[in-house]
Design a protein around this motif. Structure first.
Motif, mmCIF file in Angstrom:
data_model
loop_
_atom_site.group_PDB
_atom_site.id
_atom_site.type_symbol
_atom_site.label_atom_id
_atom_site.label_comp_id
_atom_site.label_asym_id
_atom_site.label_seq_id
_atom_site.Cartn_x
_atom_site.Cartn_y
_atom_site.Cartn_z
ATOM 1 N N ARG A 69 2.159 -15.391 3.071
ATOM 2 C CA ARG A 69 2.656 -14.155 2.655
ATOM 3 C C ARG A 69 3.727 -13.746 3.190
ATOM 4 N NH1 ARG A 69 0.603 -10.514 -0.630
ATOM 5 N NH2 ARG A 69 1.816 -9.019 0.560
ATOM 6 N N ARG A 70 4.156 -13.934 4.676
ATOM 7 C CA ARG A 70 5.224 -13.520 5.274
ATOM 8 C C ARG A 70 6.404 -14.281 4.955
ATOM 9 N NH1 ARG A 70 3.716 -14.219 11.177
ATOM 10 N NH2 ARG A 70 4.475 -16.129 10.966
ATOM 11 N N GLU A 94 -1.467 -6.018 -1.280
ATOM 12 C CA GLU A 94 -0.981 -6.190 -2.572
ATOM 13 C C GLU A 94 -1.912 -5.377 -3.751
ATOM 14 O OE1 GLU A 94 -0.321 -9.518 -4.616
ATOM 15 O OE2 GLU A 94 1.201 -10.267 -2.994
ATOM 16 N N ALA A 105 -4.342 -9.513 10.890
ATOM 17 C CA ALA A 105 -3.952 -10.201 9.796
ATOM 18 C C ALA A 105 -2.555 -9.274 9.232
ATOM 19 C CB ALA A 105 -4.771 -10.629 8.974
ATOM 20 N N THR A 139 -8.664 -12.047 6.441
ATOM 21 C CA THR A 139 -7.249 -12.318 6.158
ATOM 22 C C THR A 139 -7.213 -11.810 4.527
ATOM 23 O OG1 THR A 139 -7.105 -13.834 7.690
ATOM 24 C CG2 THR A 139 -5.410 -14.040 6.081
ATOM 25 N N ARG A 190 0.364 -8.924 11.240
ATOM 26 C CA ARG A 190 1.082 -10.312 11.204
ATOM 27 C C ARG A 190 1.929 -10.721 9.848
ATOM 28 N NH1 ARG A 190 -2.226 -14.473 12.272
ATOM 29 N NH2 ARG A 190 -4.034 -13.187 12.257
ATOM 30 N N MET A 191 1.446 -10.203 8.840
ATOM 31 C CA MET A 191 1.785 -10.450 7.658
ATOM 32 C C MET A 191 3.039 -9.599 7.312
ATOM 33 S SD MET A 191 -1.272 -10.029 4.975
ATOM 34 C CE MET A 191 -2.502 -11.498 4.705
ATOM 35 N N GLY A 192 3.397 -8.714 7.996
ATOM 36 C CA GLY A 192 4.674 -7.784 8.187
ATOM 37 C C GLY A 192 4.768 -6.932 6.820
ATOM 38 N N THR A 193 3.830 -6.549 6.079
ATOM 39 C CA THR A 193 4.039 -5.786 4.955
ATOM 40 C C THR A 193 4.007 -4.421 5.431
ATOM 41 O OG1 THR A 193 2.575 -7.303 3.870
ATOM 42 C CG2 THR A 193 2.922 -5.299 2.743
ATOM 43 N N LYS A 217 6.934 -15.334 1.752
ATOM 44 C CA LYS A 217 7.196 -15.112 0.610
ATOM 45 C C LYS A 217 8.169 -14.036 0.310
ATOM 46 C CE LYS A 217 3.897 -14.110 -3.209
ATOM 47 N NZ LYS A 217 2.615 -13.829 -3.496
ATOM 48 N N VAL A 229 -1.533 -15.580 6.132
ATOM 49 C CA VAL A 229 -0.719 -14.783 6.915
ATOM 50 C C VAL A 229 0.854 -15.298 7.031
ATOM 51 C CG1 VAL A 229 0.075 -13.875 9.404
ATOM 52 C CG2 VAL A 229 -2.164 -13.798 8.548
#
Lengths: 404, 156
Positions: free
Chosen positions: B153-154, A139, A37, A131, A40-43, B156, B150
């Motif tokens: 957040r992406r 964060e 997850a 997730t 996939r969030m790309g952080t 955002k 997911v």
């Protein structure tokens, strides 16, 4: 007046708050999903990697090439992100967090439902999914709905043949599997103050079995002494006790050895009602009852005798196993014919060694007896360490009352 | 967002082990979870879920934090889950993976009967009776609209 949950989360019951997370952890099971997850969030980088622990306990060591490969991937990810990693054999995540990694007043989130365990230190500890955990890595914070609290006042002292597990099964039977949903449980009273840290951890561990978000004890002298062993000096928390949405009073002197009967945790009955039920297996361990105090109590009962059914004992952490080795507790357990497994979750979740065969019956010190969980077509009862020990010796369900 | 589908009825206190058993968690292939969803409750259920509204009893999703449970339900094609109450981790996980979950008292479940849900207006309709429900928070609705935490957040 405010409850401990309200004080720690910083808002009245029912309100929504955003809170910085003091400690976050995941295990090999949820950690893999959280890693997916997170990617996939790309952080790019986690906000506070130093607060994150990854602890291998569910399938530790790996049982197939597939799980080994997933664990390899997570190991490399944890190293790249600067997370603390405890590899196989370290123990169960909740136990390791209890060994000096959680302090009173902290907000602790684990990607496992039994993360409520460390509320025993006066922390707000709760479980989330993978997730959510990934978003916390990103964060360093998350949102909470501040729960209403059920106050559980414990008075008196336990009889010699009872232990914290009998208290928590009794509480679960009274509240029911969903009586604590969206709420927290707060343990107070002189009976609570007299409980050891191991006992408090057992009580908080099973808060989730009645649906609760957290189980909490106020940090007191016992908490201070326990955490001092890990080099932490902490302050006591002053109990305010309330406002509670519901109150329960339990006189510990009235406690009797009880079981959760298949297949519901809240179907609780005296051990004597089921005395004589033949057992194929006894399992002592898990984040509920795999602590040194549990192993020592078990060893004292089986020492010099021979168990009458296959019996698996799994220490909750390496430190516990080491201590048990040093004091002779392990030798007593092995000498009585038990098998000792590597520190971790053991057969509890039905993914690993020690699961039951169809039609078999077991007595376990774990926290869940859901249908098929520890083996398809099997039945298992949940009970205390003492009940497990005398039952293992008899090969059938036996009450420790009068024996101890 | 208005959601609708024929009802599939399941009982109370459905735990996450019944949703997806531990023995199927050794993979990250979501199709495996969808194929075996509710297997220990009713092996025929998995193949009746596409396009359905799952109507459960109290305390839906109790037990573990395994997110594979709501993912398996979503992947099996369930449109939404309605229940008088949900276990809290399951509820939060469902929102996070983009599976609409609605707390609703009093909905009687008849297998196959049409159920319609309005997330914004806060009601569930079944058997011709409209039941008001507490709307999801703005943040939860935003997460669902994005398809899960997911993507939320992406974006955002």
């Amino acid at each position: 007046m405010s409850t401990l949950s309200e004080r720690i989360l910083g808002g009245p019951a029912g309100s929504y708050v955003d809170r910085r997370i003091d400690r976050a952890f995941a295990h090999d099971g949820t950690g893999v999903l959280a890693m997916e997850a997170y990617r996939r969030m790309g952080t790019p980088e986690p906000t506070r990697p130093e607060t994150v622990s990854i602890i291998y306990d569910h399938l530790a060591p790996a049982n197939t090439s597939q799980t080994a490969t997933l664990q390899k991937e997570l190991r490399e990810f944890a190293a790249a992100k600067g997370f603390s990693l405890t590899d196989v054999g370290g123990g169960i995540c909740h136990q390791l967090m209890s060994e000096g990694r959680v302090l009173p007043g902290e907000v602790v989130v684990g990607a496992d439902s039994h993360s409520c365990t460390t509320g025993a230190f006066g922390a707000f500890s709760t479980g989330v999914g993978a997730t959510d955990m990934a978003a916390i890595w990103a964060e360093g914070s998350t949102w909470f709905r501040v729960p209403e609290t059920i106050g559980i006042d414990l008075s008196g002292r336990l009889p010699a043949w009872c232990e914290a597990k009998d208290i928590v099964l009794t509480v679960t039977g009274k509240i029911g599997m969903d009586g604590g949903t969206y709420r927290a449980l707060e343990y107070t009273g002189d009976g609570a103050a007299a409980l050891s840290m191991a006992g408090r951890l057992t009580l908080c561990n099973m808060a989730v079995e009645c649906g609760a978000k957290a189980g909490l004890f106020y940090a007191d002298k016992t908490t201070q002494e326990y955490l001092a062993r890990y080099g932490h000096e902490v302050e006591q928390q002053k109990p305010e006790e309330g406002p509670y949405c519901r109150e329960l009073h339990i006189d510990l002197a009235d406690t009797e050895p009880v079981l959760s009967v298949p297949h519901r945790v809240d179907t609780v009955a005296p051990v004597t009602d089921y005395a004589g039920t033949p057992l194929d297996q006894v399992f002592v361990g898990t984040c509920t009852n795999g602590r040194y105090e549990d192993l020592e109590r078990f060893a004292r009962i089986v020492r010099g005798k021979e168990v009458a059914c296959r019996t698996i004992v799994v220490p909750a952490s390496r430190a516990i196993m080491q201590q048990a080795a040093k004091t002779g507790v392990l030798a007593d357990i092995i000498g009585a014919g038990c098998m000792v497994g590597p520190p971790g979750c053991g057969p509890c979740l039905g993914m690993h060694m020690g699961v039951l065969g169809e039609g078999e019956t077991a007595l376990s010190t774990a926290n869940r007896n859901f249908k098929n969980r520890m083996g398809v077509g099997a039945e298992y009862y949940l009970g205390s360490v003492a009940t497990a020990a005398v039952s293992a010796l008899a090969g059938e369900i036996t009450s420790p009352e009068g024996i101890l | 967002m208005t959601l609708s589908g024929p009802a599939v009825c399941i009982g109370t206190d459905i735990d996450t082990d019944l949703v997806i058993a531990g023995r199927y968690l050794r993979t990250k292939d979501t199709s495996v979870w969808a194929e075996h969803v509710f297997e220990d409750l009713d092996p025929s259920l998995a193949h009746r879920l596409r396009g359905a509204v799952l109507v459960a009893g109290r305390n839906m999703g109790c037990g573990s934090s395994r997110e594979q449970a709501p993912v398996a339900i979503r992947e099996a094609g369930v449109v939404a889950v309605v229940a008088p109450s949900f276990a809290r981790i399951f509820f939060r996980n469902a929102i996070n993976v983009g599976l609409p979950v609605i707390e609703c008292e009093g909905l009687t479940c008849h297998e196959g009967a049409a159920v319609t849900i309005s997330l914004e207006e806060g009601w569930v309709e079944g058997d011709g009776v409209r039941h008001p429900v507490r709307p999801l928070s703005g943040r939860m609705q935003d997460i669902l609209a994005a398809g899960g935490l997911v993507s939320y957040r992406r974006n955002k």
